[in-house]
Design a protein around this motif. Structure first.
Motif, mmCIF file in Angstrom:
data_model
loop_
_atom_site.group_PDB
_atom_site.id
_atom_site.type_symbol
_atom_site.label_atom_id
_atom_site.label_comp_id
_atom_site.label_asym_id
_atom_site.label_seq_id
_atom_site.Cartn_x
_atom_site.Cartn_y
_atom_site.Cartn_z
ATOM 1 N N PHE A 629 -0.870 4.279 -8.873
ATOM 2 C CA PHE A 629 -1.541 3.227 -9.622
ATOM 3 C C PHE A 629 -1.795 3.633 -11.072
ATOM 4 N N THR A 630 -2.326 4.804 -11.290
ATOM 5 C CA THR A 630 -2.647 5.210 -12.665
ATOM 6 C C THR A 630 -1.384 5.288 -13.523
ATOM 7 N N ASN A 631 -0.257 5.710 -12.933
ATOM 8 C CA ASN A 631 1.009 5.746 -13.690
ATOM 9 C C ASN A 631 1.418 4.345 -14.122
ATOM 10 N N TYR A 632 1.203 3.393 -13.193
ATOM 11 C CA TYR A 632 1.574 2.019 -13.507
ATOM 12 C C TYR A 632 0.728 1.467 -14.659
ATOM 13 N N ILE A 633 -0.578 1.772 -14.666
ATOM 14 C CA ILE A 633 -1.464 1.219 -15.691
ATOM 15 C C ILE A 633 -1.135 1.779 -17.073
ATOM 16 N N ILE A 634 -0.853 3.062 -17.144
ATOM 17 C CA ILE A 634 -0.646 3.672 -18.461
ATOM 18 C C ILE A 634 0.807 3.584 -18.926
ATOM 19 N N ASN A 635 1.731 3.247 -18.004
ATOM 20 C CA ASN A 635 3.157 3.191 -18.365
ATOM 21 C C ASN A 635 3.645 1.760 -18.173
ATOM 22 N N ASP A 636 3.809 1.079 -19.280
ATOM 23 C CA ASP A 636 4.210 -0.336 -19.214
ATOM 24 C C ASP A 636 5.618 -0.535 -18.687
ATOM 25 N N THR A 637 6.397 0.521 -18.665
ATOM 26 C CA THR A 637 7.791 0.387 -18.235
ATOM 27 C C THR A 637 7.924 0.412 -16.717
ATOM 28 N N LEU A 638 6.888 0.914 -16.024
ATOM 29 C CA LEU A 638 6.947 0.986 -14.562
ATOM 30 C C LEU A 638 6.735 -0.398 -13.970
ATOM 31 N N THR A 639 7.497 -0.659 -12.901
ATOM 32 C CA THR A 639 7.339 -1.938 -12.194
ATOM 33 C C THR A 639 6.546 -1.704 -10.916
ATOM 34 N N ALA A 640 6.126 -2.793 -10.335
ATOM 35 C CA ALA A 640 5.316 -2.700 -9.113
ATOM 36 C C ALA A 640 6.104 -2.079 -7.972
ATOM 37 N N GLU A 641 7.408 -2.434 -7.868
ATOM 38 C CA GLU A 641 8.205 -1.912 -6.771
ATOM 39 C C GLU A 641 8.355 -0.392 -6.857
ATOM 40 N N GLU A 642 8.271 0.174 -8.058
ATOM 41 C CA GLU A 642 8.508 1.605 -8.237
ATOM 42 C C GLU A 642 7.344 2.467 -7.728
ATOM 43 N N ILE A 643 6.165 1.889 -7.598
ATOM 44 C CA ILE A 643 5.026 2.704 -7.150
ATOM 45 C C ILE A 643 4.717 2.476 -5.674
ATOM 46 N N VAL A 644 5.427 1.528 -5.041
ATOM 47 C CA VAL A 644 5.216 1.264 -3.619
ATOM 48 C C VAL A 644 6.041 2.244 -2.794
ATOM 49 N N LYS A 645 5.388 2.864 -1.783
ATOM 50 C CA LYS A 645 6.048 3.853 -0.938
ATOM 51 C C LYS A 645 5.989 3.384 0.510
ATOM 52 N N PRO A 646 7.135 3.237 1.160
ATOM 53 C CA PRO A 646 7.123 2.861 2.573
ATOM 54 C C PRO A 646 6.594 4.029 3.413
ATOM 55 N N LEU A 647 5.939 3.704 4.512
ATOM 56 C CA LEU A 647 5.376 4.722 5.408
ATOM 57 C C LEU A 647 6.177 4.773 6.700
ATOM 58 N N GLU A 648 6.326 5.970 7.227
ATOM 59 C CA GLU A 648 7.095 6.162 8.451
ATOM 60 C C GLU A 648 6.331 5.673 9.680
ATOM 61 N N VAL A 649 5.065 5.448 9.509
ATOM 62 C CA VAL A 649 4.246 5.028 10.655
ATOM 63 C C VAL A 649 4.760 3.723 11.224
ATOM 64 N N HIS A 650 5.032 2.800 10.344
ATOM 65 C CA HIS A 650 5.545 1.507 10.791
ATOM 66 C C HIS A 650 6.364 0.895 9.657
ATOM 67 N N LYS A 651 7.362 0.131 10.026
ATOM 68 C CA LYS A 651 8.248 -0.446 9.025
ATOM 69 C C LYS A 651 7.553 -1.485 8.163
ATOM 70 N N ASN A 652 6.477 -2.095 8.665
ATOM 71 C CA ASN A 652 5.757 -3.119 7.906
ATOM 72 C C ASN A 652 4.600 -2.541 7.083
ATOM 73 N N LEU A 653 4.501 -1.237 7.022
ATOM 74 C CA LEU A 653 3.360 -0.606 6.371
ATOM 75 C C LEU A 653 3.805 0.140 5.132
ATOM 76 N N PHE A 654 3.136 -0.139 3.995
ATOM 77 C CA PHE A 654 3.497 0.456 2.699
ATOM 78 C C PHE A 654 2.224 0.999 2.043
ATOM 79 N N LEU A 655 2.442 1.870 1.034
ATOM 80 C CA LEU A 655 1.319 2.535 0.377
ATOM 81 C C LEU A 655 1.528 2.577 -1.127
ATOM 82 N N VAL A 656 0.446 2.312 -1.845
ATOM 83 C CA VAL A 656 0.393 2.568 -3.284
ATOM 84 C C VAL A 656 -0.664 3.655 -3.462
ATOM 85 N N SER A 657 -0.213 4.843 -3.806
ATOM 86 C CA SER A 657 -1.163 5.951 -3.965
ATOM 87 C C SER A 657 -1.873 5.837 -5.312
#
Length: 786
Positions: A629-657
């Motif tokens: 999240f902090t990288n996204y706020i300070i870096n205007d070039t980052l997109t939302a999809e780039e900070i989303v991380k899929p989790l191995e726990v379940h295919k429908n579960l994702f994380l933004v650290s």
């Protein structure tokens, strides 16, 4: 709001069901406490010396004391002047006097006690194998304890605080502050190497001890019966003490009577000696008169005149006798050397008023003598008695004056009658007439002498027949069983204390407890609804929800998912903000498992780690927190999809650290890119769960509240402070957050009556269809859990 008001109204009421359940839940502690206190009570009983009650009853005759039978009319008993009427209350006080008790202590040597050393307590002997006798006592005794041991060589080891020596039987032993005594055998041998003790106390201290243990009372005022009771460890000794007390009381009672008799006898003997001298002089005069005048026998006329005057002479002699006694009593009363002594018997006179006065006078004198044993002349009680005695002495003298005046009138009347008869005596020759005068005087003195001789014999006989005014109607007898210690009551008290101690501890714990434990603790402070209840996680894993998991906690999260469905009925993405009062309440745990249970239901779920100050979500999920999240706020070039991380726990579960920890977390959350990011995520995900910082510490959660459809406020049982619930109520009341719901975390089964009425769906009742529900813990495991 209504629920909160209702809770506040019921706050003052006592929830007996909850209290009872708390106590029942703590039964192992009650059992442990009873297992400690009851044996302690038993040990206490072993250290206590049994005490027995000894009872006796004494009948006091409340009639005139003394006994004298066979006396002639007008002649009553000479020894019955000890108070005439008995006050039962006075006799009760006499039995409790220190002087009487001191006589008992001295005669029975109660100030010397003998013991045998025991492992638990010392046992007192009444008939010990050895005794001590004082050859010479010190002027002032000092309480001293001795230890005595029989040695193999026949010697005795005698020890005290300041003495350690070897002695033999019948050998004098000197001990300072005690005097000289010797030890002698009482017919039994001492046990070898056994330790014996004896203590010597002062007479006064033992008297004080007896006073506190002996009860004397007239319980029924309608009868003259005195009840005596005593507490003692040795029944036979207690009975003997009561017997000796009664014996000394009766002996003192008889001695009081004998004092009056002795005083009367002494008075009569003095008068007999005086009158005997006068009578002897008269007889000598008559003999000399006869010899000088050669008078051998009177004429017939003289004999006839003597016979006619005999009756008058007898009556005059009786009056003269009474007058002589009155004069002697007046001298006795006015003599300063005798005015503190009892008066001779008043029965020498026949005046009833005078008899009553003299009886009262003697009673006061005897009472004064008794009180002077323990009091001084200046004591107010003695001064009061002296005043009463003085007043009675004045009344007695006044009464004697009246008696003397009346007797003088009687004597003058008799003399006038005698003068009439004596007129005829002028015809008798002068020699015979003079002889008749001498004979008349002799006859008067003889009558007085015989009267006093008779009284002396009567008083001597009366003295030997003196009986006490009291007799035993119930001999001293000990009760069969000791009244103290009461074993049943003490054991019961031990059990009650065993119940009381844990109850008090639980009460104090409840009273001093400032953390949330029950559902009522929450409802009393806030009316924010509880939408989820999560029990204690015994596995220790952060992720406990799986697709086929049917554990109680999994069911509780499913129940919370159902509740969220009813709360969030609007279409579109649903944003949940998870916060708490402070760290450690399980925000990350609830966020991870709630996200997983939503993902299992085929919902696309995004977890956002927005606790920028102390991130922990990515670590718990094992995800690298290099970009977020902090990288996204300070870096205007980052997109939302780039900070989303899929989790191995379940295919429908994702994380933004969270990304790197920024120096200004609040400003990061206020950035316009935050709003843009949230809007973009809402288009792609069904549920967005934000793991926010504790709202009780920082304001970050309030800054994120505008993006959330529902705020989940975490409360951890036995961890969250009750006062912190005011934060929830304040946010809800002031509408600083839109929708709010409380999730209670870490509910433990050992919480007494329970957190509420069950720990969520199925918890505590087993789970339908779950094999885990058939597993039962052993009794030992359950006790250890308790």
């Amino acid at each position: 709001m209504e629920n909160l008001q209702q809770s506040q109204e019921e706050e003052a009421t006592i929830d007996f069901k909850r209290i009872f359940s708390r106590l029942v839940a703590a039964w192992p502690w009650f059992l442990l406490s009873i297992c400690i206190t009851v044996p302690v009570a038993w040990v206490y009983l072993q250290y206590q010396t049994p005490q027995y009650n000894i009872h006796a009853r004494l009948l006091v005759n409340d009639d005139k004391k003394g006994s004298s039978s066979g006396t002639s009319e007008g002649l009553v008993d000479l020894g019955g002047l000890l108070g005439a009427k008995n006050s039962i209350d006075n006799e009760v006080e006499v039995l409790k006097t220190g002087d009487l008790l001191a006589k008992v202590v001295k005669e029975m040597k109660l100030n010397i006690k003998y013991y045998k050393k025991g492992n638990i307590r010392d046992v007192e002997f009444y008939n010990p194998p050895f005794k001590i006798t004082f050859l010479k006592e010190a002027d002032t005794l000092k309480a001293t304890n001795f230890t005595l041991v029989q040695l193999k060589n026949g010697k005795l080891s005698l020890k005290t605080d300041f003495l350690d020596t070897l002695v033999s039987y019948n050998t004098p032993v000197y001990v300072r502050n005690l005097g000289v005594f010797k030890i002698y055998s009482n017919g039994r041998a001492l046990e070898k190497d056994a330790e014996y003790c004896f203590s010597v106390r002062t007479i006064d201290s033992e008297v004080a001890s007896l006073k506190s243990n002996i009860m004397v009372a007239a319980t029924n005022k309608q009868v003259t019966i005195i009840d005596l009771s005593m507490k003692h460890a040795i029944p036979q000794k207690g009975e003997d003490i009561i017997n000796k007390l009664i014996e000394k009381y009766i002996q003192g009672n008889i001695e009081d009577k004998n004092i009056i008799a002795d005083s009367t006898i002494k008075f009569i003997k003095n008068r007999l000696a005086y009158i005997g001298g006068e009578l002897g002089g008269l007889e000598g005069n008559i003999q000399g008169f006869k010899e000088r005048n050669n008078l051998v026998e009177m004429s017939e006329q003289s004999k006839l005149l003597v016979q006619n005057t005999a009756q008058y002479i007898n009556e005059i002699s009786q009056v003269e006798t009474q007058l002589d006694i009155v004069r002697s009593l007046k001298e006795y009363l006015t003599d300063d050397s005798r005015n503190k002594r009892v008066l001779p018997s008043s029965t020498l006179l026949t005046d009833a008023v005078f008899n009553g006065l003299i009886e009262r006078y003697n009673m006061l004198l005897l009472e004064r003598d008794k009180k002077l044993i323990s009091l001084t002349e200046t004591n107010p009680q003695i001064v009061s008695l002296d005043q009463q005695i003085m007043a009675l002495r004045i009344d007695l003298l006044s009464n004697l004056e009246n008696i003397q005046r009346n007797l003088g009138i009687s004597r003058n009347g008799l003399r006038k009658q005698m003068n009439t008869v004596e007129g005829d005596m002028q015809q008798v020759p002068k020699v015979e007439r003079n002889y008749l005068d001498l004979a008349r005087q002799q006859q008067i003195k003889q009558q007085l002498y015989l009267y006093l001789m008779q009284k002396n014999e009567e008083t001597e006989i009366s003295k030997t027949a003196n009986l006490s005014n009291a007799k035993i109607i119930d001999s001293p007898k000990s009760e069969i069983y000791p009244f103290s210690p009461k074993k049943g009551i003490i054991m019961l008290v031990g059990g009650i204390i065993g119940l009381f101690i844990p109850a008090v501890i639980l009460y104090l714990k409840e009273l001093l407890n400032n953390r949330v434990e029950t559902k009522e603790d929450i409802s009393k402070i806030t009316d924010v609804p509880i939408i989820g209840e999560i029990s204690h996680n015994q596995q220790g894993d952060n992720l406990i929800i799986a697709a086929n998991s049917r554990s109680p906690i999994a069911e509780q999260f499913r129940a919370m998912r159902t509740n969220l469905t009813f709360l969030l009925k609007e279409s579109g993405s649903r944003v949940l903000l998870v916060t708490s009062s402070m760290s450690g309440e399980g925000k990350s745990f609830v966020a991870i498992n709630l996200a997983n249970v939503l993902a299992i239901s085929n919902k696309k779920v995004l977890l956002m780690e927005l606790d920028l100050r102390k991130p922990g979500l990515s670590i718990k999920l094992g995800v690298l927190n290099d970009i977020g999240f902090t990288n996204y706020i300070i870096n205007d070039t980052l997109t939302a999809e780039e900070i989303v991380k899929p989790l191995e726990v379940h295919k429908n579960l994702f994380l933004v650290s969270s990304g790197p920890i920024p120096p200004n977390p609040a400003e990061m959350l206020l950035s316009e890119r935050t709003s843009e990011l949230m809007e973009e995520f809402k288009k792609d995900y069904d549920y967005i769960i934000i793991d926010a910082p504790p709202i009780g510490l920082v304001t970050d959660a309030q800054l994120l509240a505008d993006h959330a459809n529902l705020t989940l406020y975490l409360v951890r049982q036995k961890y969250t402070f009750k006062d912190q619930l005011n934060i929830v109520q304040n946010l809800h009341k002031n509408k600083k957050m839109s929708k709010m719901g409380i999730v209670v975390n870490d509910i433990q089964a050992s919480a007494g009556y329970g957190y509420g009425y069950g720990y969520g769906y199925g918890y505590g009742y087993g789970v339908y269809g779950s094999s885990d529900s058939k597993v039962k813990k052993s009794l030992i495991d359950r006790l250890l859990n308790k």
